[in-house]
Enzyme design. Structure first.
Site, PDB file in Angstrom:
ATOM      1  N   PRO A  89       0.813  -1.223   0.000  1.00  0.00           N
ATOM      2  CA  PRO A  89       0.000   0.000   0.000  1.00  0.00           C
ATOM      3  C   PRO A  89       0.846   1.272   0.000  1.00  0.00           C
ATOM      4  CG  PRO A  89      -0.293  -1.267   2.043  1.00  0.00           C
ATOM      5  CD  PRO A  89       0.529  -2.102   1.132  1.00  0.00           C
ATOM      6  N   GLU A 116       2.211  -6.978   8.398  1.00  0.00           N
ATOM      7  CA  GLU A 116       2.537  -5.551   8.488  1.00  0.00           C
ATOM      8  C   GLU A 116       3.468  -5.113   7.367  1.00  0.00           C
ATOM      9  OE1 GLU A 116      -0.077  -5.826  10.723  1.00  0.00           O
ATOM     10  OE2 GLU A 116       0.684  -3.777  10.806  1.00  0.00           O
ATOM     11  N   ARG A 154      -3.211  -8.078 -20.917  1.00  0.00           N
ATOM     12  CA  ARG A 154      -4.081  -7.623 -22.008  1.00  0.00           C
ATOM     13  C   ARG A 154      -3.320  -6.871 -23.078  1.00  0.00           C
ATOM     14  NH1 ARG A 154      -7.449  -4.267 -21.660  1.00  0.00           N
ATOM     15  NH2 ARG A 154      -9.329  -5.256 -22.413  1.00  0.00           N
TER      16      ARG A 154
HETATM   17 CL1  6GU Z   1      -0.452  -3.657  -3.238  1.00  0.00          CL
HETATM   18  N1  6GU Z   1      -1.282  -4.293  -0.822  1.00  0.00           N
HETATM   19  C1  6GU Z   1      -2.092  -4.141   0.250  1.00  0.00           C
HETATM   20  N2  6GU Z   1      -1.906  -4.923   1.319  1.00  0.00           N
HETATM   21  N3  6GU Z   1      -3.062  -3.247   0.299  1.00  0.00           N
HETATM   22  C2  6GU Z   1      -3.234  -2.498  -0.780  1.00  0.00           C
HETATM   23  C3  6GU Z   1      -2.437  -2.591  -1.922  1.00  0.00           C
HETATM   24  C4  6GU Z   1      -1.434  -3.509  -1.908  1.00  0.00           C
HETATM   25  N4  6GU Z   1      -2.856  -1.685  -2.817  1.00  0.00           N
HETATM   26  C5  6GU Z   1      -3.876  -1.077  -2.250  1.00  0.00           C
HETATM   27  N5  6GU Z   1      -4.103  -1.544  -1.018  1.00  0.00           N
END
Ligand code: 6GU
Length: 233
Positions: A89, A116, A154
């Site tokens: 994230p 984490e 794609r």
């Molecule tokens: Cl790549 N991983 C996680 N755990 N949460 C996310 C993400 C990735 N992209 C958006 N939220």
């Protein structure tokens, strides 16, 4: 193109890899996808891949001395190393521009995060391309890795039946408009009918209608897409 997926949960990918367009592309040899269970690189008797964070706090951290050797070994399975993509994230946001960039690679290693996250030194040592699919929280990077594979594959020539379809899609470079509304038979359903123009047979008029429909829809729903794009009176 070759994808190597490194995950603690290989089972998540099994259904996805064995269905539809992706399966066809793999069967045709346009795509090679390899799945690696990172836990096989946990050599101790408890198969430990994660540990408590130094400094305290909740959750567990994926161990640098498990993850780095795993990535290095998988890199050695092909003649040339691939670009390492880490789903997290905290990464840069996946957009169609990023998808187009990734599609130029011959080989991608997708490193899926969990818990984490990874020990920071995994990033220091491997210098992966850290990618997030949006501002919301997932339980892990596996679904994000599927999104990356789905959007990138794609663009590989031969994967879509109709080569032009990827080019005209919304968000491909050169197109920042949403797709127009589509209709098929029946002409009327519960009092809802198909716009007359689409039944007119006048292709010039139909193209005009579609163009207006795309612009109106984009203006109403995603006006920010038009910021530096085509909107006339
Ligand atoms: Cl790549 N991983 C996680 N755990 N949460 C996310 C993400 C990735 N992209 C958006 N939220």
């Amino acid at each position: 193109m070759r994808f190597d997926i490194l995950t603690l949960f290989p089972g998540i990918f099994e259904g996805y890899l064995s269905e539809s367009l992706l399966k066809d592309a793999i069967d045709k040899g346009l795509l090679e996808v390899n799945l690696y269970d990172m836990r096989l690189w946990a050599h101790d008797k408890h198969n430990t891949m994660d540990d408590r964070p130094f400094g305290g706090g909740p959750g567990m951290v994926l161990k640098v001395d498990r993850v780095v050797p795993c990535v290095e070994e998988v890199q050695s399975y092909a003649e040339r190393p691939g670009r390492v993509v880490m789903t997290t994230p905290q990464g840069r946001r996946l957009t169609q521009r990023v998808v187009e960039e990734l599609a130029c690679e011959e080989r991608l290693l997708l490193l899926c995060g969990r818990y984490e996250g990874f020990d920071r030194r995994v990033v220091d040592i491997l210098q992966p391309d850290e990618i997030s699919i949006g501002d919301y929280v997932l339980n892990g990077g596996e679904v994000a890795a599927e999104v990356i594979i789905d959007s990138v594959m794609r663009l590989i020539p031969g994967v879509l039946g109709d080569e032009s379809s990827a080019v005209v899609d919304s968000f491909s470079s050169g197109n920042r408009l949403l797709e127009e509304d589509q209709y098929t038979r029946p002409r009327e359903y519960r009092g809802w009918s198909v716009p007359e123009i689409l039944l007119s047979g006048d292709h010039g008029l139909i193209e005009k209608w579609r163009d207006l429909n795309r612009r109106e829809k984009t203006f109403a729903r995603r006006p920010e897409l038009l910021d530096d794009g085509p909107l006339d009176d």
